[in-house]
Design a protein around this motif. Sequence first.
Motif, short mmCIF file in Angstrom:
data_model
loop_
_atom_site.label_atom_id
_atom_site.label_comp_id
_atom_site.label_asym_id
_atom_site.label_seq_id
_atom_site.Cartn_x
_atom_site.Cartn_y
_atom_site.Cartn_z
N GLU A 109 35.03 45.15 62.10
CA GLU A 109 35.94 45.68 61.08
C GLU A 109 35.24 45.64 59.74
OE1 GLU A 109 39.26 43.01 61.04
OE2 GLU A 109 40.25 44.02 62.71
N LYS A 110 35.40 46.69 58.99
CA LYS A 110 34.86 46.69 57.62
C LYS A 110 35.83 45.89 56.76
CE LYS A 110 31.78 50.31 57.80
NZ LYS A 110 30.47 50.30 57.34
N GLU A 111 35.28 44.91 56.03
CA GLU A 111 36.12 44.13 55.14
C GLU A 111 36.43 44.94 53.88
OE1 GLU A 111 35.55 39.81 54.49
OE2 GLU A 111 33.69 40.15 55.62
N LYS A 112 37.64 44.77 53.38
CA LYS A 112 38.00 45.43 52.13
C LYS A 112 37.14 44.84 51.02
CE LYS A 112 42.78 46.34 53.34
NZ LYS A 112 44.17 46.04 53.02
N ARG A 113 36.75 45.71 50.10
CA ARG A 113 35.96 45.28 48.93
C ARG A 113 36.71 45.65 47.67
NH1 ARG A 113 31.24 43.09 49.60
NH2 ARG A 113 30.39 43.05 51.68
N TYR A 114 36.47 44.87 46.64
CA TYR A 114 37.21 45.03 45.40
C TYR A 114 36.28 45.08 44.19
CZ TYR A 114 40.91 43.50 48.51
OH TYR A 114 41.77 43.39 49.57
N LEU A 115 36.68 45.89 43.21
CA LEU A 115 36.04 45.95 41.90
C LEU A 115 36.98 45.21 40.97
CD1 LEU A 115 33.83 47.13 40.02
CD2 LEU A 115 35.33 49.09 39.69
N VAL A 116 36.45 44.24 40.23
CA VAL A 116 37.27 43.39 39.36
C VAL A 116 36.89 43.64 37.91
CG1 VAL A 116 37.86 41.00 38.80
CG2 VAL A 116 37.38 41.63 41.18
N LYS A 117 37.91 43.97 37.09
CA LYS A 117 37.69 44.22 35.66
C LYS A 117 38.74 43.51 34.84
CE LYS A 117 35.54 48.77 35.85
NZ LYS A 117 35.58 50.14 35.30
N ILE A 118 38.33 43.02 33.67
CA ILE A 118 39.28 42.46 32.72
C ILE A 118 39.93 43.63 32.00
CG2 ILE A 118 39.55 41.08 30.63
CD1 ILE A 118 37.11 39.46 31.53
N LYS A 119 41.26 43.60 31.87
CA LYS A 119 41.98 44.68 31.19
C LYS A 119 41.76 44.57 29.68
CE LYS A 119 45.72 45.12 34.57
NZ LYS A 119 47.17 44.93 34.79
N GLY A 120 41.89 45.70 29.01
CA GLY A 120 41.78 45.72 27.56
C GLY A 120 40.45 46.28 27.10
N ASN A 121 40.28 46.28 25.79
CA ASN A 121 39.09 46.85 25.17
C ASN A 121 38.00 45.78 25.02
OD1 ASN A 121 37.38 48.64 23.96
ND2 ASN A 121 38.42 48.60 21.97
N ILE A 122 37.40 45.43 26.14
CA ILE A 122 36.38 44.38 26.17
C ILE A 122 35.11 45.00 26.72
CG2 ILE A 122 35.76 42.14 27.16
CD1 ILE A 122 38.79 41.62 27.43
N LYS A 123 34.00 44.81 26.02
CA LYS A 123 32.73 45.44 26.44
C LYS A 123 32.25 44.88 27.78
CE LYS A 123 30.95 46.74 21.95
NZ LYS A 123 29.87 46.55 20.98
N GLU A 124 32.23 43.59 27.90
CA GLU A 124 31.73 42.97 29.13
C GLU A 124 32.93 42.61 30.00
OE1 GLU A 124 29.18 39.82 27.79
OE2 GLU A 124 27.58 41.24 27.34
N ASN A 125 33.39 43.62 30.77
CA ASN A 125 34.64 43.42 31.49
C ASN A 125 34.55 43.50 33.02
OD1 ASN A 125 34.21 46.15 31.83
ND2 ASN A 125 36.32 46.72 31.44
N THR A 126 33.38 43.79 33.57
CA THR A 126 33.24 43.97 35.02
C THR A 126 32.59 42.75 35.66
OG1 THR A 126 33.01 46.35 34.66
CG2 THR A 126 32.32 45.50 36.81
#
Length: 176
Positions: A109-126
């Motif tokens: 089974e392929k495991e689900k993968r996620y992209l995580v980002k901080i909300k808002g106007n932040i330059k370093e958010n990923t």
Amino acid sequence: MNKQELINKYKELWNEHSPFYEPIPYTSMVELFLKELKQLDEPQPVKVPQFVADWIEVCKEHLTTSLYTAMNPNFMKENNQSFDLILWIKKTSNQDLFARAWLDGYEVEKEKRYLVKIKGNIKENTLVYGELLERYFFTKGFTLGNAIYHHTHKELEEADFGWVFDCEGVEVQEVE
């Protein structure tokens, strides 16, 4: 295709009142029927998580050729298997799945993968995992070499980032 689907298909094909009826020569129909009938005996591989596939391979190559032994939670504990595997195998439906995977083959089974980002106007958010640094950190959205941007739930949990799934200030997107 299962047995009943095959029966229904050929009832439709041979019924001249059916919208699917085609006057196919008898020998062609028999050849097609026999070809599809042979496929009924071919077991389809089941889908199992990666940790189950790993355990099956280890057992068959190094530990045991016995299905009964491989499914035994005590044997798993003796061979330092994860608590996740032991819990997984204790479910009755998973025992059937494990046996079919052992006997007929499997796909992982392929495991689900996620992209995580901080909300808002932040330059370093990923959130990324830097393979060279061997650690997680937040960075800008551009691509870095040797950085992993998509993470499994388990990877995030093990790195103490499990909280991102419940945090209102963090956006978690499922990705392919």
